[in-house]
Design a protein around this motif. Structure first.
Motif, PDB file in Angstrom:
ATOM      1  N   ASP A  70       0.801  -1.224   0.000  1.00 15.18           N
ATOM      2  CA  ASP A  70       0.000   0.000   0.000  1.00 15.18           C
ATOM      3  C   ASP A  70       0.837   1.277   0.000  1.00 15.18           C
ATOM      4  O   ASP A  70       0.308   2.375  -0.157  1.00 15.18           O
ATOM      5  N   VAL A  71       2.147   1.149   0.202  1.00 19.77           N
ATOM      6  CA  VAL A  71       3.020   2.316   0.261  1.00 19.77           C
ATOM      7  C   VAL A  71       3.653   2.516  -1.119  1.00 19.77           C
ATOM      8  O   VAL A  71       4.443   1.692  -1.566  1.00 19.77           O
ATOM      9  N   ALA A  79      -0.400   6.171   7.996  1.00 16.60           N
ATOM     10  CA  ALA A  79      -0.965   4.936   8.541  1.00 16.60           C
ATOM     11  C   ALA A  79      -1.273   5.117  10.022  1.00 16.60           C
ATOM     12  O   ALA A  79      -0.489   5.710  10.760  1.00 16.60           O
ATOM     13  N   THR A  80      -2.415   4.597  10.434  1.00 19.30           N
ATOM     14  CA  THR A  80      -2.840   4.687  11.824  1.00 19.30           C
ATOM     15  C   THR A  80      -3.212   3.308  12.333  1.00 19.30           C
ATOM     16  O   THR A  80      -3.912   2.558  11.656  1.00 19.30           O
ATOM     17  N   SER A  81      -2.711   2.987  13.515  1.00 18.02           N
ATOM     18  CA  SER A  81      -3.064   1.742  14.183  1.00 18.02           C
ATOM     19  C   SER A  81      -3.287   2.063  15.652  1.00 18.02           C
ATOM     20  O   SER A  81      -2.360   2.476  16.346  1.00 18.02           O
ATOM     21  N   GLN A  90       8.394   5.000   1.188  1.00 20.46           N
ATOM     22  CA  GLN A  90       9.177   4.051   0.419  1.00 20.46           C
ATOM     23  C   GLN A  90       9.976   4.876  -0.605  1.00 20.46           C
ATOM     24  O   GLN A  90       9.580   4.994  -1.768  1.00 20.46           O
ATOM     25  N   PRO A  91      11.097   5.468  -0.148  1.00 20.64           N
ATOM     26  CA  PRO A  91      11.859   6.351  -1.030  1.00 20.64           C
ATOM     27  C   PRO A  91      12.387   5.642  -2.276  1.00 20.64           C
ATOM     28  O   PRO A  91      12.495   6.248  -3.336  1.00 20.64           O
ATOM     29  N   LYS A  95      12.696  -0.156   0.139  1.00 19.49           N
ATOM     30  CA  LYS A  95      13.292   0.553   1.273  1.00 19.49           C
ATOM     31  C   LYS A  95      12.184   1.350   1.976  1.00 19.49           C
ATOM     32  O   LYS A  95      11.627   2.283   1.401  1.00 19.49           O
ATOM     33  N   PHE A  96      11.862   0.946   3.203  1.00 19.32           N
ATOM     34  CA  PHE A  96      10.763   1.581   3.936  1.00 19.32           C
ATOM     35  C   PHE A  96      11.293   2.347   5.137  1.00 19.32           C
ATOM     36  O   PHE A  96      12.245   1.923   5.785  1.00 19.32           O
TER      37      PHE A  96
END
Length: 157
Positions: A70-71, A79-81, A90-91, A95-96
């Motif tokens: 999704d990124v 994003a919320t959790s 994700q540049p 890579k996150f």
């Protein structure tokens, strides 16, 4: 009805608060709210996520926040959790990174805008690469969180 002027000032014959006392109390309440708004710029002082100040939440344990798929590559996802809200980026392919979703200027909630992390309150811009300030009044880069990809999910800690 007997008593002093002070007693008459506080209540009416039915025992209700007088109009003058109620208005005086309302004025004190407004003054208190105004002074509170002018108080310290403490990041712990929170308001709503609709553009007001919010508290920087740090995950107390590793938290699943989003699917890696999704990124978007070269961009970000908010994003919320639970009560944790982060900007997952994700540049480059695979890579996150994850950063606080709270602007370092005055604590407004960030959005994704034109592949940057942007503050809608005062136009600060942050890099998806490292959370550094790209423009605007923000004084510091965004706090970064550790990221792990596990079974296609982004885990922030």
């Amino acid at each position: 009805m007997g008593g002093t002027n002070m007693e008459n000032e506080k209540t009416t014959e039915t025992g209700a608060v007088s109009r003058r006392l109620a208005l005086g109390g309302a004025g004190v309440g407004v003054a208190g709210v105004t002074l509170t708004a002018c108080g310290s710029n403490n990041s712990d002082a929170g308001k709503s996520a609709e553009g007001g100040l919010t508290e920087v939440k740090k995950p107390s344990a590793p938290t699943d926040v989003a699917a890696a798929a999704d990124v978007p590559v070269g961009s970000a996802l908010k994003a919320t959790s639970g009560n944790l809200s982060v900007m997952v980026t994700q540049p480059s392919e695979g890579k996150f990174k994850a950063f606080s979703s709270v602007c370092t200027h005055q604590g407004c909630q960030l959005n994704v805008q034109n592949k940057d992390l942007a503050c809608p309150c005062h136009a600060s811009q942050f890099s998806i690469e490292d959370g550094s300030v790209k423009g605007g009044p923000a004084p510091e880069p965004l706090p970064e969180y550790a990221v792990e990809v596990k079974d296609g999910r982004i885990i922030v800690s």
